[in-house]
Write a protein that holds these residues in place. Structure first.
Motif, PDB file in Angstrom:
ATOM      1  N   GLU A   1       0.872  -1.185   0.000  1.00  0.00           N
ATOM      2  CA  GLU A   1       0.000   0.000   0.000  1.00  0.00           C
ATOM      3  C   GLU A   1       0.897   1.220   0.000  1.00  0.00           C
ATOM      4  N   VAL A   2       0.773   2.060  -1.004  1.00  0.00           N
ATOM      5  CA  VAL A   2       1.612   3.238  -1.110  1.00  0.00           C
ATOM      6  C   VAL A   2       0.942   4.380  -0.379  1.00  0.00           C
ATOM      7  N   VAL A   3       1.670   5.047   0.536  1.00  0.00           N
ATOM      8  CA  VAL A   3       1.108   6.171   1.282  1.00  0.00           C
ATOM      9  C   VAL A   3       1.922   7.416   0.985  1.00  0.00           C
ATOM     10  N   ASN A   4       1.302   8.556   1.230  1.00  0.00           N
ATOM     11  CA  ASN A   4       1.958   9.827   0.975  1.00  0.00           C
ATOM     12  C   ASN A   4       3.029  10.068   2.019  1.00  0.00           C
ATOM     13  N   ASP A   5       4.257  10.415   1.584  1.00  0.00           N
ATOM     14  CA  ASP A   5       5.355  10.625   2.521  1.00  0.00           C
ATOM     15  C   ASP A   5       5.688  12.089   2.727  1.00  0.00           C
ATOM     16  N   GLY A   6       4.920  12.997   2.164  1.00  0.00           N
ATOM     17  CA  GLY A   6       5.182  14.417   2.351  1.00  0.00           C
ATOM     18  C   GLY A   6       5.943  15.026   1.202  1.00  0.00           C
ATOM     19  N   TYR A   7       6.633  14.220   0.367  1.00  0.00           N
ATOM     20  CA  TYR A   7       7.374  14.777  -0.747  1.00  0.00           C
ATOM     21  C   TYR A   7       6.486  14.936  -1.973  1.00  0.00           C
ATOM     22  N   VAL A   8       5.478  14.081  -2.117  1.00  0.00           N
ATOM     23  CA  VAL A   8       4.511  14.229  -3.198  1.00  0.00           C
ATOM     24  C   VAL A   8       3.179  14.576  -2.560  1.00  0.00           C
ATOM     25  N   PRO A   9       2.682  15.802  -2.692  1.00  0.00           N
ATOM     26  CA  PRO A   9       1.546  16.250  -1.895  1.00  0.00           C
ATOM     27  C   PRO A   9       0.202  15.739  -2.359  1.00  0.00           C
ATOM     28  N   GLU A  10       0.136  14.720  -3.210  1.00  0.00           N
ATOM     29  CA  GLU A  10      -1.137  14.168  -3.639  1.00  0.00           C
ATOM     30  C   GLU A  10      -1.306  12.777  -3.070  1.00  0.00           C
ATOM     31  N   GLU A  11      -2.542  12.410  -2.769  1.00  0.00           N
ATOM     32  CA  GLU A  11      -2.834  11.065  -2.313  1.00  0.00           C
ATOM     33  C   GLU A  11      -2.756  10.100  -3.485  1.00  0.00           C
ATOM     34  N   ILE A  12      -2.147   8.961  -3.277  1.00  0.00           N
ATOM     35  CA  ILE A  12      -2.044   7.939  -4.301  1.00  0.00           C
ATOM     36  C   ILE A  12      -2.723   6.702  -3.747  1.00  0.00           C
ATOM     37  N   ASP A  13      -3.930   6.387  -4.259  1.00  0.00           N
ATOM     38  CA  ASP A  13      -4.718   5.303  -3.714  1.00  0.00           C
ATOM     39  C   ASP A  13      -4.441   3.973  -4.404  1.00  0.00           C
ATOM     40  N   GLU A  14      -3.805   4.033  -5.597  1.00  0.00           N
ATOM     41  CA  GLU A  14      -3.598   2.793  -6.308  1.00  0.00           C
ATOM     42  C   GLU A  14      -2.515   1.970  -5.626  1.00  0.00           C
ATOM     43  N   ARG A  15      -2.609   0.660  -5.803  1.00  0.00           N
ATOM     44  CA  ARG A  15      -1.615  -0.234  -5.237  1.00  0.00           C
ATOM     45  C   ARG A  15      -0.575  -0.516  -6.313  1.00  0.00           C
ATOM     46  N   VAL A  16       0.678  -0.384  -5.930  1.00  0.00           N
ATOM     47  CA  VAL A  16       1.739  -0.471  -6.914  1.00  0.00           C
ATOM     48  C   VAL A  16       2.719  -1.562  -6.509  1.00  0.00           C
ATOM     49  N   ASN A  17       3.126  -2.406  -7.457  1.00  0.00           N
ATOM     50  CA  ASN A  17       4.142  -3.413  -7.205  1.00  0.00           C
ATOM     51  C   ASN A  17       5.492  -2.804  -7.567  1.00  0.00           C
ATOM     52  N   TYR A  18       6.210  -2.333  -6.557  1.00  0.00           N
ATOM     53  CA  TYR A  18       7.456  -1.634  -6.810  1.00  0.00           C
ATOM     54  C   TYR A  18       8.559  -2.574  -7.283  1.00  0.00           C
ATOM     55  N   TYR A  19       8.442  -3.844  -6.972  1.00  0.00           N
ATOM     56  CA  TYR A  19       9.442  -4.798  -7.430  1.00  0.00           C
ATOM     57  C   TYR A  19       9.471  -4.825  -8.955  1.00  0.00           C
ATOM     58  N   GLU A  20       8.304  -4.983  -9.587  1.00  0.00           N
ATOM     59  CA  GLU A  20       8.256  -4.998 -11.040  1.00  0.00           C
ATOM     60  C   GLU A  20       8.602  -3.632 -11.616  1.00  0.00           C
ATOM     61  N   LYS A  21       8.213  -2.568 -10.918  1.00  0.00           N
ATOM     62  CA  LYS A  21       8.507  -1.228 -11.408  1.00  0.00           C
ATOM     63  C   LYS A  21      10.015  -0.989 -11.467  1.00  0.00           C
ATOM     64  N   LEU A  22      10.732  -1.447 -10.442  1.00  0.00           N
ATOM     65  CA  LEU A  22      12.182  -1.308 -10.454  1.00  0.00           C
ATOM     66  C   LEU A  22      12.793  -2.097 -11.606  1.00  0.00           C
ATOM     67  N   GLN A  23      12.268  -3.298 -11.830  1.00  0.00           N
ATOM     68  CA  GLN A  23      12.775  -4.131 -12.904  1.00  0.00           C
ATOM     69  C   GLN A  23      12.661  -3.424 -14.259  1.00  0.00           C
ATOM     70  N   GLN A  24      11.596  -2.686 -14.438  1.00  0.00           N
ATOM     71  CA  GLN A  24      11.303  -2.103 -15.738  1.00  0.00           C
ATOM     72  C   GLN A  24      11.950  -0.740 -15.956  1.00  0.00           C
ATOM     73  N   GLN A  25      12.196   0.027 -14.884  1.00  0.00           N
ATOM     74  CA  GLN A  25      12.551   1.429 -15.066  1.00  0.00           C
ATOM     75  C   GLN A  25      13.953   1.801 -14.620  1.00  0.00           C
ATOM     76  N   VAL A  26      14.644   0.973 -13.855  1.00  0.00           N
ATOM     77  CA  VAL A  26      15.983   1.338 -13.408  1.00  0.00           C
ATOM     78  C   VAL A  26      16.968   0.236 -13.763  1.00  0.00           C
ATOM     79  N   TRP A  27      18.226   0.627 -13.782  1.00  0.00           N
ATOM     80  CA  TRP A  27      19.301  -0.326 -14.051  1.00  0.00           C
ATOM     81  C   TRP A  27      19.487  -1.224 -12.839  1.00  0.00           C
ATOM     82  N   ASN A  28      19.269  -2.508 -13.022  1.00  0.00           N
ATOM     83  CA  ASN A  28      19.472  -3.477 -11.955  1.00  0.00           C
ATOM     84  C   ASN A  28      20.928  -3.919 -12.008  1.00  0.00           C
TER      85      ASN A  28
END
Length: 593
Positions: A264-291
Motif C-alpha cells: 500500500e503506497v502512502v503519501n510521505d510528504g514529498y509528493v503532496p497528492e494522495e495515491i490510492d492505487e496499489r503499486v508493485n514496486y518490485y516490477e517497477k524497479l525491474q522495468q525502469q531502473v538499471w538493476n
C-alpha cells in the motif's frame, strides 16, 4: 591556567525507540561561561558533565542530569472505521511511535461537514464548536493505551473535559485523530493528514416489504459480483506469477515489498497528492531502473553519511568496463518497520518517476543482496557551500588582490540559474524539496549544480543533524504545510547565500530566535555588491502572500534576462572596495540541530 573546558553528554533515558548513538562531547575556550549544547535529541535525559583541562590534564567533573525539551510529535495515521450505527461509530486507531517525546493522550475528532478542512487552532469541545458554528469538534481525549483497542464515537460519555456527543442518524461524518505529548511543562500536538473518508450509508431500521426484497436482491448480486471478481483476481495473479518466473534470474532475488508482492503506497510528504492505487514496486524497479549486478558494485569502507533508512558509503560501479565513482545507500530493508519500509519505497518511487535532469542528482540504479538493498546515486564530493567558502580569498597570503572572491560573477549567476531550472523540474513532478540550501547542492566537475537532499537522497554527516530553520518560509513557522512556494522562499535565501559567497543567513540571530524574528518581518540585507534587480528578486521570493511569489520558471527567466542583457557586472560585483567585510559564516549555526 585552564586551557579549555570539556563538556560531555551521556544518554540516561529517552522516549525514542531509535538508537541515538554514542555520547557527545564539546570543547570550549577557557573564557566560556555559558554554552548551548547542540545535537541533543528531543525528550531525552542526559548526564551533562564539565571538566577543566590544563597542562596537568583533566580535572574533576561537575555533573547535571537534565531533560531536553520534547519535539514535534509524529503525526498519527488516520482512523479506521469499523462500523456505523445510528448514533455511534466504532473506529480503531493504528499504533504509533513518537520519537520526540511521550504520547500522553489520543484525540478523536469528528467532522460533521465532509468537505470541511480542520484547522488546529479551531479545535475545541462539542459545545464550544456548536456555539461558534464550527463543523468539527474533539469527541474524546483518552489515554494512549486506547489506541490498542476499538473506540466508540458518540457513546454519550465524558472523557475529561470533552463530551462524546451522540451522532445524528441523518448525517455522514468523517473522523480523524490527533495525539498530545506533554512532558516537563511543555505540550505539543500533532494530527493525522487529512484525506476524504468513505461515506457510511445509514439504512432505515424498519424497511417495508418491497425495500426488503430489493435489499435481498442487492445482497445476492453483490455476493455474486464479489465472487466473480475474486476469481478474476486469482486468475490474473496466477498468469502474472508464471510470467514473472520466466523473467526472474535463477538465483535468489530479494523482494522489495512489505508482506508480499503488493504494498500500500502512502503519501510521505514529498509528493503532496494522495495515491490510492496499489503499486508493485518490485516490477517497477525491474522495468525502469538499471538493476546493477552485485559483482559490478564495489562498496568501499569510507562512510559518507547517515540517511533515514541506512548508511551511505563511497563506491565504484563498472559501467561498460569503465569504473564510475558513486554514492551507495545501504538499506537493510528486512529490519525496517512497516511504516519506514512503505516510506522508503515511496521515496524511491518518487526518485524513479522524477527521471533525469542536468541539475538534479540522478539515480544510477539499484543492486540487491539477500539481506540488503543498495541504492546507487551520482556522487560529487564538493557541495556548493564548500566552493563558496573556499572562494573567500582575502585570508590567503597573495598580495595586491583586486577581488574578494575567486569565482566569477557570471559563474555565480549561472549556478543560480541551474538550481532554479532543477527546482522548476522538481516542481513539475510535484516534488517539494523542503531543505533547499547550498549544502544540498552538489557541484559536478565544479561547474554544474545538482540538487540533492530531497526524498531518499537526503542524508547528513555522522553526528551532524542539519538545521534548515534559516532557509524556512515564514508560513511554515505558523504550522502551515510545505509547498512549492515555500521552496521559492528557500531559494531566495539560497540566492542571497551564494551572492555573499557562503555567508550564514541571519548570522547575528541564535537558532531558536530565527522563526520568531522572521515571522515579525526580519529579512536578509542587501550588500553593497548586490544590485537592486537581483535583490528585488530575493524580496519577491520572501513575499508574505504566496500568490505574489514568483514561480521557478519566472525566477529562471529573470536570471537569464540579467545574463542576456549583460547586466551581471551591475547586479553582482566582487571588486574589492574600502571597508569591505565578508558576511559572517558560522559553521556551528548551520549543520547542527
Amino acid at each position: 591556567m585552564i586551557d579549555y573546558y570539556v563538556v560531555s553528554a551521556v544518554l540516561i533515558e529517552t522516549h525514542a525507540s531509535i538508537s541515538l548513538g554514542p555520547s557527545l562531547e564539546w570543547n570550549y575556550p577557557n573564557t566560556t561561561t555559558k554554552a548551548e549544547l547542540l545535537n541533543l535529541h528531543p525528550g531525552t535525559r542526559y548526564n551533562i558533565s564539565v571538566r577543566a583541562n590544563s597542562r596537568l590534564g583533566l580535572g574533576a567533573a561537575k555533573f547535571l542530569a537534565a531533560w531536553t525539551h520534547i519535539g514535534e510529535p509524529t503525526p498519527p495515521e488516520d482512523l479506521e472505521i469499523i462500523s456505523r450505527q445510528k448514533n455511534t461509530m466504532i473506529v480503531k486507531a493504528k499504533p504509533i511511535n513518537n520519537e520526540n517525546g511521550p504520547i500522553s493522550a489520543y484525540r478523536f475528532i469528528v467532522i460533521s461537514d465532509v468537505n470541511a478542512i480542520v484547522e488546529e487552532h479551531n479545535l475545541r469541545a462539542w459545545s464550544d464548536a456548536q456555539r461558534d458554528d464550527i463543523p468539527y469538534y474533539i469527541a474524546a481525549e483518552v489515554d494512549s493505551q486506547v489506541i490498542q483497542k476499538e473506540f466508540t464515537i458518540g457513546d454519550g460519555r465524558w472523557y475529561g473535559e470533552y463530551f462524546n456527543t451522540p451522532l445524528s442518524p441523518e448525517k455522514t461524518y468523517r473522523v480523524t485523530a490527533g495525539i498530545r505529548s506533554t512532558f516537563e511543562g511543555i505540550t505539543r500536538y500533532a494530527y493525522a493528514k487529512q484525506k476524504p473518508m468513505m461515506n457510511v450509508i445509514i439504512l432505515d431500521n424498519k424497511p417495508n416489504d418491497e425495500d426488503s426484497s430489493l435489499a435481498h436482491f442487492l445482497v445476492v448480486a453483490i455476493v455474486f459480483s464479489a465472487l466473480l471478481l475474486c476469481g478474476c483476481i486469482v486468475v490474473y495473479f496466477v498468469i502474472r506469477r508464471r510470467i514473472g518466473y520466466r523473467r526472474r534470474r535463477a538465483h535468489y532475488r530479494q523482494e522489495l515489498t512489505l508482506q508480499g508482492p503488493i504494498i500500500e503506497v502512502v503519501n510521505d510528504g514529498y509528493v503532496p497528492e494522495e495515491i490510492d492505487e496499489r503499486v508493485n514496486y518490485y516490477e517497477k524497479l525491474q522495468q525502469q531502473v538499471w538493476n546493477i549486478p552485485r559483482s559490478s558494485l564495489e562498496l568501499k569502507d569510507e562512510h559518507v553519511g547517515q540517511g533515514r533508512f541506512g548508511s551511505l558509503f563511497k563506491g565504484v560501479i563498472q559501467h561498460r568496463g569503465i569504473p564510475m565513482p558513486t554514492l551507495i545507500y545501504s538499506i537493510e530493508d528486512g529490519k525496517l518497520c512497516d511504516v519506514d519500509k512503505r516510506t522508503m519505497l515511496k521515496e524511491l518511487g518518487s526518485l524513479i518517476e522524477c527521471g533525469k535532469h542536468n541539475n538534479v542528482l540522478a539515480l544510477v540504479g539499484t543492486s540487491e543482496a539477500p539481506e540488503t538493498l543498495y541504492i546507487v546515486l551520482e556522487y560529487h564530493p564538493a557541495s556548493l557551500k564548500d566552493m563558496l567558502i573556499e572562494s573567500r580569498i582575502l585570508s590567503q597570503p597573495e598580495k595586491d588582490k583586486i577581488k574578494f572572491c575567486s569565482l566569477l560573477e557570471n559563474d555565480i549567476v549561472s549556478f543560480a540559474i541551474g538550481i532554479s531550472r532543477g527546482m522548476e523540474f522538481l516542481s513539475s513532478k510535484k516534488i517539494i524539496h523542503k531543505q533547499l540550501t547550498s549544502r544540498n547542492v552538489a557541484m559536478a566537475d565544479g561547474v554544474i549544480p545538482k540538487i540533492t537532499g530531497f526524498g531518499i537522497s537526503s542524508f547528513h554527516k555522522q553526528n551532524q543533524i542539519p538545521d534548515y530553520t534559516r532557509w524556512t518560509a515564514q508560513e511554515v513557522f505558523k504550522k502551515c504545510s510545505f509547498s512549492t512556494k515555500s521552496d521559492v522562499w528557500s531559494f531566495g535565501c539560497l540566492l542571497w547565500e551564494i551572492c555573499v559567497v557562503g555567508g550564514t543567513p541571519y548570522a547575528n540571530v541564535e537558532n531558536h530566535h530565527v522563526s520568531a524574528r522572521v515571522i515579525h518581518g526580519l529579512r536578509l540585507p542587501q550588500t553593497e555588491y548586490i544590485g537592486d534587480c537581483l535583490y528585488q528578486l530575493m524580496l519577491d521570493c520572501w513575499q508574505i502572500d504566496l500568490d505574489e511569489r514568483p514561480s521557478f520558471r519566472d525566477i529562471t527567466s529573470t536570471l537569464e534576462g540579467i545574463v542576456n542583457r549583460n547586466e551581471v557586472p551591475i547586479e553582482l560585483n566582487f571588486m574589492l572596495y574600502p571597508g569591505f567585510q565578508y558576511m559572517p559564516y558560522f559553521d556551528d549555526l548551520e549543520p547542527l540541530s
